[in-house]
Design a protein around this motif. Structure first.
Motif: not given
Length: 633
Positions: A45-50
């Motif tokens: 999720d964090a990587e997709a957000f970034i």
């Protein structure tokens, strides 16, 4: 100046020295898990957000940069409104991204790169608004009102109103202590005092927002942007100040004695603090304007004048009647070519043709422009530009070398991802241009054919050169430190509103050794008289840039094998210096700043010893002049 604020991490992509933050209107795509009230966020999720955030910000930085460039070059009510609209969107987006990034900060298993980018997003806001209804609007209203109060502020001279820009100029040239006192006092009373209540409310709102993002207060959030815990950064600033303070103390003692000679004991006593209004600057932050008072006989002559050397090359400002644009621009372009040649001599590739086609080199005849010199990166790649109303003089010759430093930095880190399109910390970007500008030495002027070798000034001219430099670069140091020290205390509650001005005055005396020329009442708010306080611009970067520029300069001179006094060094034409410099610049903000510093200097620590080495001959001379005097305050 260069901000770590993520929306201006490519004000790399917009402008290094001017223009408001801009941001994208379109919201980033959010991973389903992150928006679900029941699912815990994951590394994916964090990587997709970034990834989504960087794409949106990258695209909009280009659109917003164009609007800002047009506004800076065609100043009208319409372009003002246009760029203000982008700024509003940027503020809203900054809050949204920071809050979203905060959701991922404690996710287990994040890579170092993802964690770094989340921290940039989370800590990039200068004034974070809390999420409660109406808070963002109130914060924006207060910030706008503070900025407007400063912009419209006036002092008085002989009882008559005088604008901010005019009072700055007058403070630098007027030598009447009564009139200096009038201007200083009226400026701080008229501009600062009305801000106090608004400022206190703004601090309270911003602290609420900082706590929502996981910080103890807004000052801690600012200090979190330096790859170390906030408390350690504060200690680093104190360590650096401890290294350079003895040099400042010697300069202070000498300057106070010269002011006493000029004005007498009744205006400036031989001991104690210096009266703040006597130092040639409203804030006593740089003292170069009173060089005529402190320069000993003969020391002001350094043996050459860059303005005269430019004229000798046939470069002169265009005649007011000249209408041919190519002829009007030719002298300025030639000065920029000389600056470009410095960087080319280090092995860095020449500027692209678009730089020459799209930059603004002189003030147009037909419209208003923002003349403050600035360096721009329009596409996060190769469309770099400068904007200057260049005059053929030594000051602008130095400024050109400085501004091009920003452009070469911008272009060097173009292959980094969006959130890493920035300097290693916010002191680096300014320091690059500054350290190159330090290289405009007699040796460099000989190398480029501007100064005849037989006319290189001897060592007997060094004190004049170094004293003039120190009156700005050394005198600035304690002011560069104490502005944010004051704000850190305000943000963490150590300094309450009732003591705002008392704390400001005490810190100025503690660090700068200066005092107000008039009594300051409990309702005074002298911090508001300094643009960066109502403008909410973090100030530690300027202190760091003063330190780093000398550290970079010393490293380059060692790499070039320079054997003479440090202040005489030229590394013009040295390809090894260029290679190592570019290695640092290419890193952008992708690694902690100690990694970038080590790539060029070999050290992982910011260090004030290089500045001491540069001014060593002057400090020795100052100590001789100060013998028998009571120094300190």
């Amino acid at each position: 100046m260069k901000s770590r604020l993520f929306l201006t991490s490519a004000l790399g992509a917009v402008a290094v020295m001017a223009t408001p933050a801009v941001a994208q209107e379109k919201a980033p795509a959010q991973p389903a898990q992150a928006t679900s009230p029941t699912a815990a966020p994951t590394v994916a999720d964090a990587e997709a957000f970034i990834k989504a955030a960087e794409k949106d910000l990258y695209d909009f930085s280009i659109e917003g940069g164009k609007a800002a460039w047009v506004n800076a070059n065609f100043v009208t009510d319409d372009t003002d409104a246009l760029v203000a609209a982008y700024g509003t969107k940027g503020t809203e987006m900054a809050v949204k991204y920071a809050l979203e990034a905060a959701k991922y900060q404690n996710v287990a298993g994040l890579s170092a790169e993802t964690k770094r980018k989340l921290d940039i997003l989370r800590g990039g806001l200068v004034l974070p608004a809390p999420t409660k209804a109406g808070a963002a609007a109130e914060l924006n209203d207060i910030a706008t009102r503070l900025s407007s109060t400063y912009a419209k502020g006036k002092a008085t001279l002989n009882g008559q109103p005088i604008s901010g820009s005019d009072v700055e100029a007058e403070m630098g040239t007027n030598r009447d202590p009564a009139k200096l006192k009038e201007m200083w006092t009226s400026w701080n009373d008229n501009v600062g005092k009305p801000m106090k209540q608004d400022y206190a409310r703004m601090v309270a709102i911003a602290n609420e927002g900082a706590k929502e993002l996981g910080y103890s207060d807004t000052g801690a959030m600012w200090r979190s942007n330096y790859d170390m815990p906030p408390a350690q950064f504060a200690q680093t600033m104190d360590r650096l100040w401890g290294q350079v303070k003895p040099l400042y103390d010697d300069l202070h003692c000498y300057t106070r004695a010269k002011l006493n000679e000029k004005y007498g004991d009744s205006v400036q006593p031989k001991t104690g603090p210096i009266r703040a209004d006597l130092l040639g600057n409203m804030w006593a932050q740089e003292w170069g304007n009173i060089y005529d008072i402190v320069a000993p006989a003969g020391a002001g002559d350094i043996g050459y004048d860059i303005t005269d050397l430019l004229h000798a090359k046939g470069l002169n400002d265009p005649a007011p009647t000249e209408i041919d644009q190519a002829k009007r621009e030719a002298p300025a372009r030639e000065m920029v070519k000389i600056g470009e040649n410095f960087y080319s001599s280090l092995g860095l590739k020449p500027l692209p043709q678009t730089f020459w086609d799209r930059s603004l080199f002189i003030k147009p005849r037909d419209r208003e422009v923002q003349c403050h010199a600035s360096a721009w990166d329009m596409d996060n790649k190769d469309d770099v530009r400068i904007k200057m109303c260049t005059k053929v003089n030594g000051d602008d010759f130095v400024t050109i070398h400085h501004e091009l430093g920003h452009n070469y930095y911008q272009r060097a880190y173009q292959n980094q991802s969006y959130l890493h399109l920035n300097g290693a910390n916010d002191g680096f970007h300014e320091a690059i241009g500054d350290f190159v500008a330090l290289s405009i030495t007699p040796e460099y002027l000989v190398q480029i054919g501007m100064l005849d070798k037989s006319k290189v000034p001897g060592a007997d001219k060094d004190i004049g050169l170094l004293l003039r430099q120190a009156m700005d670069k050394v005198a600035f140091l304690p002011f560069g430190l104490m502005v944010d020290k004051w704000r850190w205390g305000v943000f963490d509650g150590t300094t309450q509103p009732a003591d705002y001005n008392k704390s400001w005055t005490a810190l100025r005396q503690q660090y700068q050794g200066i005092m107000p020329p008039s009594d300051r009442g409990a309702d005074a708010f002298d911090p508001g008289g300094k643009y960066h306080v109502p403008g909410n611009t973090p100030y530690a970067r300027y202190f760091l840039a003063r330190i780093l520029q000398f550290q970079f300069y010393q490293a380059a001179c060692k790499q070039a094998g320079w054997k003479g006094p440090l202040h005489r060094c030229s590394f013009y034409g040295n390809k090894e210096v260029g290679t190592r410099l570019n290695n640092m610049l290419e890193m952008g903000a992708s690694k902690p700043w100690p990694d970038a510093l080590q790539a060029f200097t070999g050290s992982r620590e910011m260090d004030g010893k290089a500045m001491i080495a540069y001014f060593a001959p002057l400090q020795k001379w100052l100590k001789e002049q100060n013998k028998g005097k009571t120094c300190g305050w």
